[in-house]
Scaffold this active site. Sequence first.
Site, mmCIF file in Angstrom:
data_model
loop_
_atom_site.group_PDB
_atom_site.id
_atom_site.type_symbol
_atom_site.label_atom_id
_atom_site.label_comp_id
_atom_site.label_asym_id
_atom_site.label_seq_id
_atom_site.Cartn_x
_atom_site.Cartn_y
_atom_site.Cartn_z
ATOM 1 N N ASN A 40 38.273 42.693 30.588
ATOM 2 C CA ASN A 40 39.578 42.714 31.245
ATOM 3 C C ASN A 40 39.841 41.391 31.949
ATOM 4 O OD1 ASN A 40 37.690 44.715 32.905
ATOM 5 N ND2 ASN A 40 39.168 44.033 34.432
ATOM 6 N N ASP A 41 40.079 41.346 33.245
ATOM 7 C CA ASP A 41 40.652 40.182 33.921
ATOM 8 C C ASP A 41 39.952 38.857 33.611
ATOM 9 O OD1 ASP A 41 41.737 42.409 35.123
ATOM 10 O OD2 ASP A 41 40.970 41.957 37.121
ATOM 11 N N PRO A 42 40.737 37.776 33.420
ATOM 12 C CA PRO A 42 40.139 36.438 33.435
ATOM 13 C C PRO A 42 39.664 36.101 34.838
ATOM 14 C CG PRO A 42 42.535 36.270 33.389
ATOM 15 C CD PRO A 42 42.199 37.729 33.234
ATOM 16 N N SER A 103 36.534 40.857 39.997
ATOM 17 C CA SER A 103 37.252 39.606 39.752
ATOM 18 C C SER A 103 37.113 38.596 40.880
ATOM 19 C CB SER A 103 38.730 39.894 39.502
ATOM 20 O OG SER A 103 38.902 40.484 38.240
#
EC number: 3.2.1.80
Length: 537
Positions: A40-42, A103
């Site tokens: 998922n998230d960068p 993140s």
Amino acid sequence: MARLLKAVTVCALAGIAHAFNYDQPYRGQYHFSPQKNWMNDPNGLLYHNGTYHLFFQYNPGGIEWGNISWGHATSEDLTHWEEQPVALLARGYGSDVTEMYFSGSAVADVNNTSGFGKDGKTPLVAMYTSYYPVAQTLPSGQTVQEDQQSQSIAYSLDDGLTWTTYDAANPVIPNPPQPYQAQYQNFRDPFVFWHDESQKWVVVTSIAELHKLAIYTSDNLKDWKLVSEFGPYNAQGGVWECPGLFKLPLDGGSSTKWVITSGLNPGGPPGTVGSGTQYFVGEFDGTTFTPDADTVYPGNSTANWMDWGPDFYAAAGYNGLSIKDHVHIGWMNNWQYGANIPTYPWRSAMAIPRHLALKTINNKTTLVQQPQEAWSSISSKHPLYSRTYSTFSEGSTNASTTGETFRVDLSFSATSKASTFAIALRASANFTEQTLAGYDFAKQQIFLDRTKSGDVSFDNTFASVYHGPLVPDSTSMVRLSIFVDRSSVEVFGGQGETSLTAQIFPSNDAVHARLVSTGGATEDVRVDVHNITSTWN
């Protein structure tokens, strides 16, 4: 004792291979995706010593969310990516996980303010959210509660290949600020950067359920002082997360403004279900972000959307680039259905990297985005298909067989008599399967229609039509650039002030296209289609 994550061990655990076939159905050919497993998230986007680092939320053990670690990929041109060993592996992975790495961001501590540097080596420092699934006493002696989220750091002395967690003092920001300490389960996603004017590190992190951002400063990346809060403003339909704070040039000159970005889940752009990303323009003095009056709206639903489609979330910016070269990357998926998209053996891709700037459009400071890859190396010099029409009559005209991966540049007059003008993409031969990208003249909106785009069976909200505002340019023309990959469409309108990003899952033989004018004729049409080759070859 610090925890060193050794590449060889992590490599074996993650199943990284030297050779891999990236030719599966729906595998994007010029969008980054991991070889396998959930992404998922960068995270930790950093340009350092000529290399773009892309870290990302990753499950090394499966195709669904879990065991959250930091995956890692590198590139020299934001186009051709090489997957690296897992950078931060969930603590206890393989048995009982006691800490996941949510993140965050990364910086090059070139002045060694942290003291982590040795033998002249510049430390790279990652700041991330530690998620603790169980209550425990940490190596630092601190105690945390079940499901607590806190901010921690790790460092690398080999240009990001291996990382050492700062166990002697992690987490460095253990709790949300007073009076919000009850929000310890929703305090996350630090974005850290160096602020030249104040000569301090700044981090912005989310107090998610309160729609607030907390801003801290530090001299050394270890000891942090709360200096201000931001929010709530604008869209508040879901939690705020994955914030960013950065400076951009205005109108290509020496003037600059600051921008805050914030993910929202759910409560994304109008017409979408699930997640989205909003932005604010304003001023930042090293401690406080003050939004411009025209960037804030009454109520709690209107917003400046970074992307008006359903599949652009958790957008993050690169540290290490000049403000004129600022690049963002977003997660090309949506929490509404992300766990169910029909891809295997991986799940999720990143959107095209985007160059960001600010322009004054219709008397308003506006974020503009342009797709940034090494296009000359992957896009055909001459178009596969090129046509001009002084008048395109009501009806449709088939274009060439476009294939699966290509770019469409489309322009037409806003004074046309038509109600809509569109191009049908990734269509079957009889056009019962197609994705429509086009423009509604009366509403002055771009639209993207994926209701008949292929497999839409995995979620009852997926088959939808999405819209984003676009005022014609000063010559009364509408200009669209449309990037199509095996499982995605990204539309950029005008100067890049409007974008729509959406996943699609068409049949392998859906390689046809046609132009469609409804409700009348469309004037001054030009269309060019360029092939885009695979970056994995």
